[in-house]
Motif scaffolding. Structure first.
Motif, PDB file in Angstrom:
ATOM      1  N   ARG A 285       0.854  -1.185   0.000  1.00  0.00           N
ATOM      2  CA  ARG A 285       0.000   0.000   0.000  1.00  0.00           C
ATOM      3  C   ARG A 285       0.892   1.238   0.000  1.00  0.00           C
ATOM      4  NH1 ARG A 285      -5.423  -0.633   2.053  1.00  0.00           N
ATOM      5  NH2 ARG A 285      -5.893  -2.769   2.719  1.00  0.00           N
TER       6      ARG A 285
ATOM      7  N   PRO B 202       5.529   3.264  -1.353  1.00  0.00           N
ATOM      8  CA  PRO B 202       4.990   1.902  -1.238  1.00  0.00           C
ATOM      9  C   PRO B 202       5.638   1.172  -0.068  1.00  0.00           C
ATOM     10  CG  PRO B 202       5.765   2.367  -3.490  1.00  0.00           C
ATOM     11  CD  PRO B 202       6.303   3.438  -2.607  1.00  0.00           C
TER      12      PRO B 202
ATOM     13  N   GLU C 269      -5.657  -1.705   6.391  1.00  0.00           N
ATOM     14  CA  GLU C 269      -5.740  -0.268   6.163  1.00  0.00           C
ATOM     15  C   GLU C 269      -5.061   0.525   7.269  1.00  0.00           C
ATOM     16  OE1 GLU C 269      -9.761   0.927   5.657  1.00  0.00           O
ATOM     17  OE2 GLU C 269     -10.012  -0.124   3.742  1.00  0.00           O
TER      18      GLU C 269
ATOM     19  N   ARG D 131      -2.909   5.572   5.102  1.00  0.00           N
ATOM     20  CA  ARG D 131      -2.991   6.685   4.149  1.00  0.00           C
ATOM     21  C   ARG D 131      -2.897   8.052   4.823  1.00  0.00           C
ATOM     22  NH1 ARG D 131      -8.274   4.702   4.426  1.00  0.00           N
ATOM     23  NH2 ARG D 131      -9.795   6.210   5.252  1.00  0.00           N
TER      24      ARG D 131
ATOM     25  N   LEU E 116      -2.183  -6.381  -4.123  1.00  0.00           N
ATOM     26  CA  LEU E 116      -2.580  -4.977  -4.032  1.00  0.00           C
ATOM     27  C   LEU E 116      -3.944  -4.896  -3.356  1.00  0.00           C
ATOM     28  CD1 LEU E 116      -1.512  -3.946  -7.645  1.00  0.00           C
ATOM     29  CD2 LEU E 116      -0.243  -3.557  -5.521  1.00  0.00           C
TER      30      LEU E 116
ATOM     31  N   PRO F  10      -6.778  -0.282  -4.815  1.00  0.00           N
ATOM     32  CA  PRO F  10      -5.963   0.911  -5.044  1.00  0.00           C
ATOM     33  C   PRO F  10      -6.344   1.633  -6.332  1.00  0.00           C
ATOM     34  CG  PRO F  10      -4.728  -1.057  -5.621  1.00  0.00           C
ATOM     35  CD  PRO F  10      -5.999  -1.518  -4.970  1.00  0.00           C
ATOM     36  N   SER F  11      -6.102   2.930  -6.358  1.00  0.00           N
ATOM     37  CA  SER F  11      -6.360   3.706  -7.563  1.00  0.00           C
ATOM     38  C   SER F  11      -5.327   3.375  -8.634  1.00  0.00           C
ATOM     39  CB  SER F  11      -6.278   5.203  -7.239  1.00  0.00           C
ATOM     40  OG  SER F  11      -4.938   5.560  -6.910  1.00  0.00           O
TER      41      SER F  11
ATOM     42  N   ALA G 291      -2.080   4.931  -7.731  1.00  0.00           N
ATOM     43  CA  ALA G 291      -1.329   4.194  -6.719  1.00  0.00           C
ATOM     44  C   ALA G 291      -0.656   2.967  -7.322  1.00  0.00           C
ATOM     45  CB  ALA G 291      -2.264   3.791  -5.581  1.00  0.00           C
ATOM     46  N   VAL G 292      -1.382   2.239  -8.162  1.00  0.00           N
ATOM     47  CA  VAL G 292      -0.803   1.059  -8.813  1.00  0.00           C
ATOM     48  C   VAL G 292       0.392   1.462  -9.664  1.00  0.00           C
ATOM     49  CG1 VAL G 292      -1.215  -0.762 -10.505  1.00  0.00           C
ATOM     50  CG2 VAL G 292      -2.950  -0.249  -8.770  1.00  0.00           C
TER      51      VAL G 292
ATOM     52  N   ALA H 116      -7.605  -3.752 -10.364  1.00  0.00           N
ATOM     53  CA  ALA H 116      -6.207  -3.474 -10.032  1.00  0.00           C
ATOM     54  C   ALA H 116      -5.266  -4.058 -11.074  1.00  0.00           C
ATOM     55  CB  ALA H 116      -5.876  -4.026  -8.645  1.00  0.00           C
TER      56      ALA H 116
END
Length: 227
Positions: free
Chosen positions: A40, A47, A53, A66, A100, A104-105, A108-109, A133
């Protein structure tokens, strides 16, 4: 004799805390062919290895990852949550399966795939997660090796397979039987399963011809996996 790839789930979590450098090193030392890690991003886009989370379950700080910078994560965990770059260095020469989690957006990926590229690890890293993802991985690296995580007995739609181009289909082990394995093989793909942690379940999967087993007990799998 068929050899099944033994993938250590989050390292060696029965001996060391999951997703730590000690856990990864232990798994490889005990015979894992690859280690699976969860990646994450911190608030500042670094990363790091963490499945959840928040830091609550593993590190006793119920704060969302985050919301924290990489420096703050290092401070709160005593360096226990490693950056992806450190994990790739610690597993040099070994295969790494990057999961992942958390939807993730695409941005982010791309950041994670870019970090793998910056480390020169593209040839030994592959990725697993759901279709969205994995589409982002494919966009960020057209040559990436992908294990598409699939949670249904119904096969993925042709359009999904065409867009993602997975080498593997990655299933929860309880879903998998011989018929499913044979169908995936006929379509030219490999079967990966997660996470059987008993000898009995591992032997059943070996018997029906799966190609890869991701497990928390890689020490149990080392014995029966080659056949």
């Amino acid at each position: 004799m068929q050899t099944v790839t033994a993938v250590a789930h989050r390292g060696d979590p029965y001996r060391f805390r999951e997703n730590t450098l000690d856990s990864l090193r232990s798994a490889l030392a005990r015979g894992a062919d690859a280690v699976e890690i969860d990646v994450r991003l911190t608030r500042d886009g670094v990363p790091v290895l963490l499945h959840d989370e928040t830091l609550g379950r593993l590190w006793g700080h119920d704060r969302p990852l985050r919301s924290l910078t990489a420096d703050e994560v290092r401070e709160l965990t005593g360096g226990g949550v490693p950056p992806l770059a450190d994990a790739l260095a610690a597993t040099e020469g070994g295969r790494v399966m990057i999961d992942l989690p958390g939807g993730p957006s695409a941005r982010a990926v791309a950041r994670i795939v870019g970090a793998v590229r910056d480390c020169g690890a593209e040839d030994r890293v592959y990725y697993c997660a759901g279709a969205e993802a994995m589409l982002a991985v494919r966009a960020a690296d057209p040559s990436a090796e992908i294990a598409l995580t699939w949670t249904s007995l119904a096969p993925p739609r042709a359009g999904v397979l065409e867009a993602v181009r997975p080498r593997w289909l990655n299933y929860r082990f309880g879903l998998v039987d011989r018929e499913l394995v044979e169908r995936v093989h006929r379509d030219g793909r490999l079967v990966s399963v997660w996470t059987p942690d008993t000898r009995r379940s591992q032997r059943r999967l070996l018997g029906i011809g799966v190609d890869s087993i991701t497990t928390n007990r890689v020490d149990l799998l080392r014995g029966p996996r080659g056949r």
